[in-house]
Scaffold this motif. Structure first.
Motif, mmCIF file in Angstrom:
data_model
loop_
_atom_site.group_PDB
_atom_site.id
_atom_site.type_symbol
_atom_site.label_atom_id
_atom_site.label_comp_id
_atom_site.label_asym_id
_atom_site.label_seq_id
_atom_site.Cartn_x
_atom_site.Cartn_y
_atom_site.Cartn_z
ATOM 1 N N ILE A 1 0.826 -1.217 0.000
ATOM 2 C CA ILE A 1 0.000 0.000 0.000
ATOM 3 C C ILE A 1 0.863 1.271 0.000
ATOM 4 C CG2 ILE A 1 -1.696 1.316 1.324
ATOM 5 C CD1 ILE A 1 -2.975 -1.304 2.143
ATOM 6 N N PRO A 2 1.907 1.392 0.862
ATOM 7 C CA PRO A 2 2.764 2.586 0.765
ATOM 8 C C PRO A 2 3.465 2.708 -0.586
ATOM 9 C CG PRO A 2 3.122 1.466 2.847
ATOM 10 C CD PRO A 2 2.295 0.549 2.018
ATOM 11 N N ILE B 1 1.737 6.653 -7.178
ATOM 12 C CA ILE B 1 0.735 7.601 -7.665
ATOM 13 C C ILE B 1 1.225 9.033 -7.500
ATOM 14 C CG2 ILE B 1 -1.615 8.450 -7.339
ATOM 15 C CD1 ILE B 1 -2.359 5.620 -6.393
ATOM 16 N N LEU B 2 1.705 9.355 -6.291
ATOM 17 C CA LEU B 2 2.161 10.724 -6.025
ATOM 18 C C LEU B 2 3.385 11.077 -6.867
ATOM 19 C CD1 LEU B 2 1.784 10.790 -2.125
ATOM 20 C CD2 LEU B 2 0.251 11.786 -3.829
ATOM 21 N N LEU C 1 0.912 4.013 -3.145
ATOM 22 C CA LEU C 1 0.633 5.444 -2.913
ATOM 23 C C LEU C 1 1.799 6.312 -3.373
ATOM 24 C CD1 LEU C 1 -1.044 5.320 0.631
ATOM 25 C CD2 LEU C 1 -2.155 5.727 -1.577
ATOM 26 N N LEU C 2 3.026 5.861 -3.091
ATOM 27 C CA LEU C 2 4.195 6.615 -3.554
ATOM 28 C C LEU C 2 4.240 6.661 -5.074
ATOM 29 C CD1 LEU C 2 6.864 8.074 -2.990
ATOM 30 C CD2 LEU C 2 7.983 5.841 -2.981
ATOM 31 N N THR D 1 -2.276 -0.971 -10.501
ATOM 32 C CA THR D 1 -2.409 -1.802 -9.303
ATOM 33 C C THR D 1 -2.101 -3.263 -9.612
ATOM 34 O OG1 THR D 1 -4.093 -0.295 -8.438
ATOM 35 C CG2 THR D 1 -3.970 -2.495 -7.451
ATOM 36 N N TYR E 1 -11.513 2.373 -7.080
ATOM 37 C CA TYR E 1 -11.309 3.296 -8.200
ATOM 38 C C TYR E 1 -12.622 3.609 -8.894
ATOM 39 C CZ TYR E 1 -6.439 1.883 -7.507
ATOM 40 O OH TYR E 1 -5.212 1.620 -6.968
ATOM 41 N N THR F 1 4.870 3.420 -11.288
ATOM 42 C CA THR F 1 5.201 4.810 -11.608
ATOM 43 C C THR F 1 5.482 4.977 -13.091
ATOM 44 O OG1 THR F 1 6.121 5.224 -9.408
ATOM 45 C CG2 THR F 1 6.832 6.692 -11.159
#
Length: 353
Positions: free
Chosen positions: A147-148, A154-155, A151-152, A286, A338, A232
């Motif tokens: 999960i981290p 995406i950002l 999230l990283l 994902t 989503y 990414t």
């Protein structure tokens, strides 16, 4: 809701059948075992101690057992005094057996209906452990970096796509790196990260990061970077194209003509209009993150969901099906999230006649 429910059930059923495809290829007799015994016992005594077995070839030490029960009889025979070794009887060449595949699927379905989701042999103490007992720990261990990392990804991809569109020189550099990373396989990237950790440790002269799982100590940085890096690359490519598309729209030209800076246009207008593109690519990203997680866990020897599937030390047929369906369920939960976000943040328009 009915359509999504049907699709989810259909996916889990397909995953269940596909996770058992290994049973289709048979390389050993499904109803015979070979026993090596000492002088203190005989094949007739062995057959008597194994109900349901019969002597096929006393000289070769071959016993017949009920169809598909080879593994169970091997485990039982190994506990009998006077037995040196027990193994399956190999075939001359592997064959495709729909009969054995159907038998194993029926056995697993019967076990699932009775609450038996399979066992596996622990790589630490070699004991048989129910899958349901260890499943929460495996899910927690996997989500710790999955999960981290997602999230990283995406950002980082959104930030880099905006930066590449704002500074053209930086954009050319990032685009070049993106093209390079797209052409590299996931396994190669993980090996590069591991080698980097090893060389940094040697250069610094002391321990820097854990490369493989040791007991309860689980590597974090390597699977985390792997999960963050691969999605990414995918998200960045989609966001870069979406931003370039929006920058060519008339409203951007009008905003720039009214005195807005390029940064204001990107942050206040363009970013809001590419949310749909981001939510469209996230399901694929994902899925890639889950695949990268499985490869990273296998390479690092992590006893998580992905490592459980790939590692031959802990595999068993019924538990394999459960873990595969659990991974599919995690992917479906993210896809549902989503879809809800698309419904909440994306404005859909249509012509009215």
């Amino acid at each position: 809701m009915m359509r999504w429910t049907f699709l989810g059930v259909f996916t889990l059923v397909c995953v269940f059948f596909l996770s058992n495809v290994g049973s289709l290829f048979v390389s050993a007799m499904p109803d015979q075992i070979r026993v090596t015994i000492g002088p203190s016992t005989s094949m007739e005594k062995m057959a008597a101690k194994l109900p349901g077995s019969q002597v096929v070839n006393e000289k070769a030490g071959i016993l017949s057992v009920p169809y598909g029960k080879v593994e169970a009889f091997i485990g039982t025979a190994n506990t009998i005094s006077g037995v040196f070794r027990v193994n399956s009887v190999p075939l001359d060449h592997p064959v495709i057996s729909w009969k054995y595949y159907g038998f194993m699927v029926k056995e697993q379905m019967a076990g699932f209906l009775h609450g038996d989701f399979g066992h596996f042999r622990s790589p630490f103490n070699k004991k048989q452990i129910p899958v349901t007992q260890e499943l929460p720990n495996m899910i927690l261990r996997t989500c710790t970096y999955f999960i981290p990392g997602l999230l990283l990804a995406i950002l980082l991809s959104v930030f880099m796509s905006l930066a590449a569109s704002y500074w053209r020189g930086l954009g050319k550099v990032i685009d070049g790196i993106h093209v390079l990373l797209v052409g590299l396989p996931d396994f190669f990237l993980i090996i590069l990260i591991q080698l980097g950790a090893i060389y940094v440790t040697k250069f610094v002269g002391h321990y820097v990061m854990l490369v493989v799982q040791v007991g309860n100590r689980t590597p974090f940085l390597i699977p985390f970077l792997t999960i963050a890096l691969i999605p990414t690359v995918t998200i960045y490519g989609t966001m870069r194209i979406a931003i370039m598309r929006e920058l060519g729209q008339d409203y951007v030209t009008t905003a720039l003509a009214k005195g807005l800076t390029r940064r204001e246009v990107l942050c206040k207008h363009v970013l809001r209009n590419i949310v749909e593109d981001l939510l469209t690519v996230l399901p694929k990203a994902t899925t890639l993150a889950l695949a990268s997680m499985a490869v990273a866990e296998a390479v690092c020897g992590i006893f998580g969901l992905g490592g459980f599937i790939i590692s031959p030390i802990v595999q068993s047929v019924s538990s394999m099906s459960l873990i595969c369906m659990m991974l599919a369920l995690i992917a479906m939960i993210f896809h549902l999230l989503y879809a809800l976000l698309r419904k909440r943040f994306v404005v859909h328009t249509r012509e009215v006649f």
